[in-house]
Design a protein around this motif. Structure first.
Motif, short mmCIF file in Angstrom:
data_model
loop_
_atom_site.label_atom_id
_atom_site.label_comp_id
_atom_site.label_asym_id
_atom_site.label_seq_id
_atom_site.Cartn_x
_atom_site.Cartn_y
_atom_site.Cartn_z
N TYR A 13 0.87 -1.19 0.00
CA TYR A 13 0.00 0.00 0.00
C TYR A 13 0.90 1.23 0.00
O TYR A 13 2.11 1.14 0.28
CB TYR A 13 -0.95 0.01 1.22
N CYS A 14 0.32 2.39 -0.32
CA CYS A 14 1.08 3.64 -0.32
C CYS A 14 0.57 4.54 0.79
O CYS A 14 -0.60 4.45 1.17
CB CYS A 14 0.93 4.35 -1.67
N LYS A 15 1.47 5.38 1.28
CA LYS A 15 1.11 6.32 2.35
C LYS A 15 1.47 7.72 1.89
O LYS A 15 2.59 7.94 1.38
CB LYS A 15 1.88 5.96 3.62
N ALA A 16 0.54 8.65 2.00
CA ALA A 16 0.78 10.04 1.61
C ALA A 16 0.67 10.94 2.83
O ALA A 16 -0.17 10.71 3.70
CB ALA A 16 -0.23 10.47 0.55
N VAL A 17 1.52 11.95 2.86
CA VAL A 17 1.50 12.90 3.99
C VAL A 17 1.46 14.32 3.45
O VAL A 17 2.26 14.70 2.60
CB VAL A 17 2.74 12.73 4.90
N SER A 18 0.48 15.09 3.92
CA SER A 18 0.39 16.50 3.59
C SER A 18 -0.01 17.23 4.87
O SER A 18 -1.02 16.89 5.48
CB SER A 18 -0.64 16.72 2.48
N ARG A 19 0.79 18.17 5.28
CA ARG A 19 0.55 18.90 6.55
C ARG A 19 0.41 17.92 7.71
O ARG A 19 -0.51 18.03 8.53
CB ARG A 19 -0.69 19.78 6.44
N ASP A 20 1.29 16.94 7.75
CA ASP A 20 1.38 15.97 8.85
C ASP A 20 0.18 15.04 9.00
O ASP A 20 0.07 14.33 10.00
CB ASP A 20 1.63 16.70 10.20
N THR A 21 -0.76 15.05 8.05
CA THR A 21 -1.89 14.13 8.14
C THR A 21 -1.70 12.99 7.15
O THR A 21 -1.78 13.20 5.95
CB THR A 21 -3.22 14.87 7.82
N PRO A 22 -1.43 11.76 7.64
CA PRO A 22 -1.19 10.66 6.70
C PRO A 22 -2.49 10.07 6.16
O PRO A 22 -3.52 10.05 6.84
CB PRO A 22 -0.44 9.63 7.55
N GLN A 23 -2.44 9.61 4.92
CA GLN A 23 -3.57 8.88 4.32
C GLN A 23 -3.01 7.65 3.64
O GLN A 23 -1.91 7.66 3.10
CB GLN A 23 -4.30 9.75 3.29
N MET A 24 -3.79 6.55 3.67
CA MET A 24 -3.37 5.30 3.05
C MET A 24 -4.11 5.10 1.73
O MET A 24 -5.27 5.46 1.60
CB MET A 24 -3.68 4.10 3.96
N SER A 25 -3.42 4.48 0.78
CA SER A 25 -4.05 4.14 -0.50
C SER A 25 -4.81 2.83 -0.35
O SER A 25 -4.81 2.21 0.72
CB SER A 25 -2.97 3.98 -1.57
N ILE A 26 -5.42 2.39 -1.45
CA ILE A 26 -5.98 1.03 -1.47
C ILE A 26 -4.80 0.04 -1.46
O ILE A 26 -3.64 0.45 -1.57
CB ILE A 26 -6.86 0.80 -2.73
N LYS A 27 -5.09 -1.24 -1.33
CA LYS A 27 -4.01 -2.25 -1.31
C LYS A 27 -3.79 -2.83 -2.71
O LYS A 27 -4.73 -2.90 -3.52
CB LYS A 27 -4.34 -3.35 -0.30
#
Length: 348
Positions: free
Chosen positions: A220-234
């Motif tokens: 999976y991928c993890k994105a961070v913008s302004r310290d808030t992480p979000q996960m992608s689909i698997k």
């Protein structure tokens, strides 16, 4: 001092004397048009108050806002993210005017992030084709703080790793400045992105340049913008043994020597990449004169953990065989890379 100033002015006047003022204005337009034949010459974004922006490789906009694009030409074709096609989206409208075509998307969303392109149509009567030398394209990001990844209709996606070409894990982002990392689920670890074996492109995702069987597994991928992480689909990565190319075909007859009145079947089998479709065409002795049955099937086979191959088969069945049925049964298998023919001989 005054004489020097006058001399400079004379030199300047000499430079423009060969061309009239009108010609001087025209030249950049001609050059610009020539330079832009393969660039962004015909695609513009309409801004407020009638201002236009000639589009370059990419553009970043806020989602929710309206987008208006114009493409110069009297017959224009468009391409846009498949998401808009999949849902026959009422937010999208395209209208051809006398001298330009207009694309309006309102309101836009993070899921619309992708490439927008247009081209003049070359028409001969009613048939039109794309002018390949004059395609203008731009990649548009529609940023959304709640959707760091471009939303997907799927919750889980299978990615096939091949030994002969790069594979892409499509973790595309809605803002090119978002920091993205790649993670393996088991064992849980962040994957090193060195820019050589694995690199990241916000318009495509993570690119695995030299796939190997060791890379199979769930990611999976993890994105961070302004310290808030979000996960992608698997993403389930499976390793494919069969390299790209025309079909690899085998043919087998239930019997090669038969007598009148017997039944036979001839099976044509292709081993190939999981998502590459195969079309079969049969040529046989009693064609158009004798009734035959042709069946086609395909299935995925998993050879060990994460090794996947597609088996496509076509079978021709001839019942109550007659003299006219003896001879060569030729199977031609076609895929997007080419075609292969094989034959089986049925004799009395």
């Amino acid at each position: 001092g005054l004489c020097q100033e006058k001399r400079k002015k004379d030199a300047g006047e000499n430079r423009i004397r060969p061309g009239t003022k009108r010609v001087k204005v025209r030249f950049p337009k001609v050059k610009e048009r020539e330079a832009g034949v393969k660039g962004q010459s015909i695609l513009t974004q309409v801004l407020d108050k009638g201002r236009f922006l000639r589009l370059l490789d990419s553009l970043t906009l806020s989602s929710g806002k309206s987008l208006e694009l114009r493409c110069k030409g009297s017959r224009i074709g468009w391409a846009y993210p498949t998401y808009l096609d999949t849902y026959k989206d009422s937010r999208l409208s395209i209208k051809q005017h006398d001298k330009y075509s207009q694309l309006i998307l309102t309101p836009s969303s993070a899921a619309d992030t992708g490439e927008f392109s247009c081209w003049p149509q070359l028409c001969d009567g009613t048939e039109c084709t794309k002018d390949p030398d004059r395609i203008s394209a731009t990649y548009i990001y529609f940023t959304d703080k709640d959707e760091l990844f471009v939303p997907s209709a799927l919750h889980f996606e299978i990615i096939y790793l091949r030994p002969d070409k790069p594979s892409i894990i499509p973790c595309r982002v809605t803002n090119p400045s978002t920091k993205v990392s790649l993670h393996r689920e088991v064992p849980p670890e962040e994957v090193l992105v060195d820019g050589v074996q694995i690199s990241y492109n916000p318009m495509k995702g993570f690119i695995l340049h030299q796939a190997s069987p060791e890379q199979k597994g769930v990611y999976y991928c993890k994105a961070v913008s302004r310290d808030t992480p979000q996960m992608s689909i698997k993403f389930q990565l499976l390793y494919v043994e069969v390299p790209s190319g025309p079909p690899f075909v085998t043919i087998e007859a239930s019997e090669t020597t038969v007598r009148g009145g017997d039944n036979i079947n001839v099976t044509c089998t292709v081993l190939g990449e999981p998502e590459v479709d195969v079309d079969f065409v049969w040529t046989f002795p009693g064609q158009d004169q004798r009734p035959v049955t042709i069946t086609e099937t395909w299935r995925l086979i998993h050879r060990g953990t994460g090794h996947t191959t597609r088996i496509s088969q076509s079978m021709i069945i001839v019942e109550d065989i007659e003299t006219i049925d003896f001879g060569n049964y030729i199977c031609t298998a076609k895929n997007l890379y080419g075609e292969t023919s094989v034959a089986a001989n049925i004799a009395s």
